[in-house]
Design a protein around this motif. Sequence first.
Motif, PDB file in Angstrom:
ATOM      1  N   VAL A   1      22.873  46.364  -0.945  1.00 57.67           N
ATOM      2  CA  VAL A   1      24.237  46.043  -1.393  1.00 57.67           C
ATOM      3  C   VAL A   1      24.609  44.640  -0.894  1.00 57.67           C
ATOM      4  CG1 VAL A   1      26.683  46.662  -1.216  1.00 57.67           C
ATOM      5  CG2 VAL A   1      24.967  48.445  -1.564  1.00 57.67           C
ATOM      6  N   CYS A   2      24.228  44.327   0.352  1.00 57.88           N
ATOM      7  CA  CYS A   2      24.514  42.983   0.900  1.00 57.88           C
ATOM      8  C   CYS A   2      23.794  41.911   0.089  1.00 57.88           C
ATOM      9  CB  CYS A   2      24.079  42.889   2.359  1.00 57.88           C
ATOM     10  SG  CYS A   2      25.160  43.783   3.461  1.00 57.88           S
ATOM     11  N   ILE A   3      22.541  42.166  -0.254  1.00 63.45           N
ATOM     12  CA  ILE A   3      21.774  41.216  -1.057  1.00 63.45           C
ATOM     13  C   ILE A   3      22.454  41.035  -2.416  1.00 63.45           C
ATOM     14  CG2 ILE A   3      19.579  40.859  -2.273  1.00 63.45           C
ATOM     15  CD1 ILE A   3      18.265  42.313   0.183  1.00 63.45           C
ATOM     16  N   ASP A   4      22.919  42.143  -2.995  1.00 60.48           N
ATOM     17  CA  ASP A   4      23.595  42.090  -4.284  1.00 60.48           C
ATOM     18  C   ASP A   4      24.835  41.196  -4.230  1.00 60.48           C
ATOM     19  OD1 ASP A   4      23.523  43.454  -7.052  1.00 60.48           O
ATOM     20  OD2 ASP A   4      25.607  43.670  -6.446  1.00 60.48           O
ATOM     21  N   MET A   5      25.483  41.164  -3.075  1.00 59.79           N
ATOM     22  CA  MET A   5      26.690  40.355  -2.909  1.00 59.79           C
ATOM     23  C   MET A   5      26.375  38.852  -2.819  1.00 59.79           C
ATOM     24  SD  MET A   5      29.148  42.446  -3.006  1.00 59.79           S
ATOM     25  CE  MET A   5      29.607  44.137  -2.728  1.00 59.79           C
ATOM     26  N   HIS A   6      25.086  38.514  -2.773  1.00 60.35           N
ATOM     27  CA  HIS A   6      24.686  37.107  -2.654  1.00 60.35           C
ATOM     28  C   HIS A   6      23.844  36.659  -3.847  1.00 60.35           C
ATOM     29  CE1 HIS A   6      26.341  36.478   1.354  1.00 60.35           C
ATOM     30  NE2 HIS A   6      26.078  37.751   1.525  1.00 60.35           N
ATOM     31  N   LYS A   7      24.187  37.191  -5.016  1.00 59.98           N
ATOM     32  CA  LYS A   7      23.458  36.861  -6.241  1.00 59.98           C
ATOM     33  C   LYS A   7      23.399  35.359  -6.479  1.00 59.98           C
ATOM     34  CE  LYS A   7      26.111  39.737  -8.819  1.00 59.98           C
ATOM     35  NZ  LYS A   7      26.523  40.774  -7.901  1.00 59.98           N
ATOM     36  N   GLU A   8      24.530  34.691  -6.263  1.00 54.12           N
ATOM     37  CA  GLU A   8      24.598  33.275  -6.612  1.00 54.12           C
ATOM     38  C   GLU A   8      23.649  32.443  -5.751  1.00 54.12           C
ATOM     39  OE1 GLU A   8      27.917  30.502  -8.446  1.00 54.12           O
ATOM     40  OE2 GLU A   8      28.507  31.408  -6.538  1.00 54.12           O
ATOM     41  N   GLU A   9      23.631  32.714  -4.434  1.00 52.14           N
ATOM     42  CA  GLU A   9      22.735  31.950  -3.561  1.00 52.14           C
ATOM     43  C   GLU A   9      21.273  32.196  -3.913  1.00 52.14           C
ATOM     44  OE1 GLU A   9      25.776  33.351  -0.396  1.00 52.14           O
ATOM     45  OE2 GLU A   9      25.550  33.653  -2.544  1.00 52.14           O
ATOM     46  N   ILE A  10      20.963  33.423  -4.323  1.00 47.78           N
ATOM     47  CA  ILE A  10      19.590  33.783  -4.677  1.00 47.78           C
ATOM     48  C   ILE A  10      19.220  33.126  -6.006  1.00 47.78           C
ATOM     49  CG2 ILE A  10      18.109  35.724  -5.391  1.00 47.78           C
ATOM     50  CD1 ILE A  10      19.726  37.394  -3.278  1.00 47.78           C
ATOM     51  N   GLY A  11      20.187  33.015  -6.883  1.00 46.15           N
ATOM     52  CA  GLY A  11      19.947  32.469  -8.232  1.00 46.15           C
ATOM     53  C   GLY A  11      20.173  33.585  -9.226  1.00 46.15           C
ATOM     54  N   ILE A  12      21.318  33.550  -9.868  1.00 42.25           N
ATOM     55  CA  ILE A  12      21.755  34.675 -10.699  1.00 42.25           C
ATOM     56  C   ILE A  12      20.783  34.960 -11.843  1.00 42.25           C
ATOM     57  CG2 ILE A  12      23.294  33.612 -12.404  1.00 42.25           C
ATOM     58  CD1 ILE A  12      25.405  35.724 -11.170  1.00 42.25           C
ATOM     59  N   GLU A  13      20.060  33.922 -12.302  1.00 42.78           N
ATOM     60  CA  GLU A  13      19.127  34.134 -13.414  1.00 42.78           C
ATOM     61  C   GLU A  13      17.893  34.930 -12.978  1.00 42.78           C
ATOM     62  OE1 GLU A  13      18.136  30.317 -11.402  1.00 42.78           O
ATOM     63  OE2 GLU A  13      19.970  31.251 -12.077  1.00 42.78           O
ATOM     64  N   HIS A  14      17.543  34.855 -11.693  1.00 40.44           N
ATOM     65  CA  HIS A  14      16.371  35.585 -11.176  1.00 40.44           C
ATOM     66  C   HIS A  14      16.758  36.909 -10.537  1.00 40.44           C
ATOM     67  CE1 HIS A  14      14.112  31.964 -11.828  1.00 40.44           C
ATOM     68  NE2 HIS A  14      14.901  31.293 -11.027  1.00 40.44           N
ATOM     69  N   PHE A  15      18.039  37.034 -10.274  1.00 46.82           N
ATOM     70  CA  PHE A  15      18.488  38.135  -9.428  1.00 46.82           C
ATOM     71  C   PHE A  15      18.066  39.541  -9.870  1.00 46.82           C
ATOM     72  CE2 PHE A  15      21.391  41.350  -8.019  1.00 46.82           C
ATOM     73  CZ  PHE A  15      21.233  41.218  -6.653  1.00 46.82           C
TER      74      PHE A  15
END
Length: 193
Positions: free
Chosen positions: A157-171
């Motif tokens: 859930v925490c990782i999901d909250m950081h979609k933008e930093e991860i890169g929303i297209e790859h998320f």
Amino acid sequence: MDIKTAIFDCGKELFSAKGFKKTNIKEIAEKAGIGVGTFYNYYASKEQLFIEIYKKENEKLKHRLIETLDLTQEPVELIGKLLKENQEAIQANPILKEWYNRDFYKELEKHYRDEDGRSLDSVREFFLNLLRNWKRQGMLRDDIDEALLPVFFDSLVCIDMHKEEIGIEHFPKVMQYLIEFIITGLTKPKHQH
């Protein structure tokens, strides 16, 4: 049909057709056959209406997915199937797809974090019950403390909250792999149980 239902249904139709950002309150009100002022008697904002529609759609999806699961499957296959069907359903549903829309997902996340952890909790409870059952059946590694099981879910859930930093297209794909890695890591190889 009452006014609130009309607003909800018309909003859902417009959001589905045009997306959150391109839909405005004036259009929703016109389609529902009411004035803009009347809209505000029922919803404080376009965001509030959208979140209510999103929650209903999300709840329907979760129930449908849970009902179709074969709980006798091996953990990795079961979770893999659940994720694949969840991802396909999100991509097919324009309302749920907004979770990955840069313009709006922060609003949705904030809502799920602040007010309505309960709907997230129902999914969390479902996963935890699955993991606990697998632990009792000897399908999970013995060295993993049961107290850690909810932490794995909460980490996702925490990782999901950081979609933008991860890169929303790859998320979505990255998330799918991470869950697969966690489930594979938690479970014993097939020949050991």
